[in-house]
Scaffold this motif. Structure first.
Motif, PDB file in Angstrom:
ATOM      1  N   SER A  62      14.482   3.544  31.369  1.00 36.56           N
ATOM      2  CA  SER A  62      15.431   4.392  30.679  1.00 36.56           C
ATOM      3  C   SER A  62      14.771   5.713  30.319  1.00 36.56           C
ATOM      4  O   SER A  62      13.575   5.758  30.024  1.00 36.56           O
ATOM      5  CB  SER A  62      15.910   3.691  29.403  1.00 36.56           C
ATOM      6  N   SER A  63      15.542   6.776  30.341  1.00 35.41           N
ATOM      7  CA  SER A  63      14.987   8.087  29.999  1.00 35.41           C
ATOM      8  C   SER A  63      14.872   8.290  28.498  1.00 35.41           C
ATOM      9  O   SER A  63      14.273   9.251  28.049  1.00 35.41           O
ATOM     10  CB  SER A  63      15.839   9.204  30.605  1.00 35.41           C
ATOM     11  N   ASP A  64      15.419   7.376  27.708  1.00 36.64           N
ATOM     12  CA  ASP A  64      15.379   7.565  26.259  1.00 36.64           C
ATOM     13  C   ASP A  64      14.669   6.431  25.527  1.00 36.64           C
ATOM     14  O   ASP A  64      14.944   6.164  24.372  1.00 36.64           O
ATOM     15  CB  ASP A  64      16.784   7.753  25.697  1.00 36.64           C
ATOM     16  N   GLU A  68      10.175  10.101  19.764  1.00 39.95           N
ATOM     17  CA  GLU A  68      10.573  11.516  19.754  1.00 39.95           C
ATOM     18  C   GLU A  68       9.428  12.460  20.121  1.00 39.95           C
ATOM     19  O   GLU A  68       9.655  13.513  20.686  1.00 39.95           O
ATOM     20  CB  GLU A  68      11.143  11.897  18.391  1.00 39.95           C
ATOM     21  N   ARG A  73       9.646  12.907  27.132  1.00 42.82           N
ATOM     22  CA  ARG A  73      10.975  13.421  26.768  1.00 42.82           C
ATOM     23  C   ARG A  73      11.227  14.843  27.264  1.00 42.82           C
ATOM     24  O   ARG A  73      12.374  15.246  27.406  1.00 42.82           O
ATOM     25  CB  ARG A  73      11.173  13.369  25.258  1.00 42.82           C
ATOM     26  N   PRO A  80      17.538  13.079  31.413  1.00 40.28           N
ATOM     27  CA  PRO A  80      18.664  12.233  31.843  1.00 40.28           C
ATOM     28  C   PRO A  80      19.300  12.666  33.170  1.00 40.28           C
ATOM     29  O   PRO A  80      19.639  11.822  33.994  1.00 40.28           O
ATOM     30  CB  PRO A  80      19.659  12.349  30.685  1.00 40.28           C
TER      31      PRO A  80
END
Length: 106
Positions: A62-64, A68, A73, A80
């Motif tokens: 997953s890209s997330d 943070e 990121r 995304p």
């Protein structure tokens, strides 16, 4: 490094190698002239991150999923809009890996 920079520096110093990111996700040295200039000057390419900074290992789903403050990121491979496309490439690579009976993960 640009091709012109490589040529300019090579005139003054003996450059035997240049390090660049190179992977199925980062092929720009093939089109921006760096690869051609290195061949012209007999300068070796030392590539880093051949698995797209972990993106092509299949370990990241997953890209997330990162914190943070994680550099992933802001890396284009993990944004995304790119990540979904890169997962298609991961599936193809995993098919090759399975046929060869090897692993891309530690």
């Amino acid at each position: 490094m640009t091709p012109d920079e490589l040529r300019r520096v090579h005139k003054v110093y003996l450059i035997t190698a240049v390090q660049v990111e190179y992977s199925p996700l980062t092929l720009n040295i093939e089109t921006d002239g760096v690869l051609a200039a290195s061949r012209e000057l007999s300068v070796s390419i030392v590539w880093y991150s051949p698995l797209g900074r972990e993106c092509l290992t299949g370990a990241i789903k997953s890209s997330d999923h990162r914190n943070e403050d994680d550099w992933h990121r802001v890396n284009p491979h993990f944004l995304p809009e790119n990540f979904a496309k890169n997962l298609v490439m991961v599936d193809k690579i995993q098919g090759i890996v399975a046929k060869k009976r090897i692993s891309l993960q530690n």
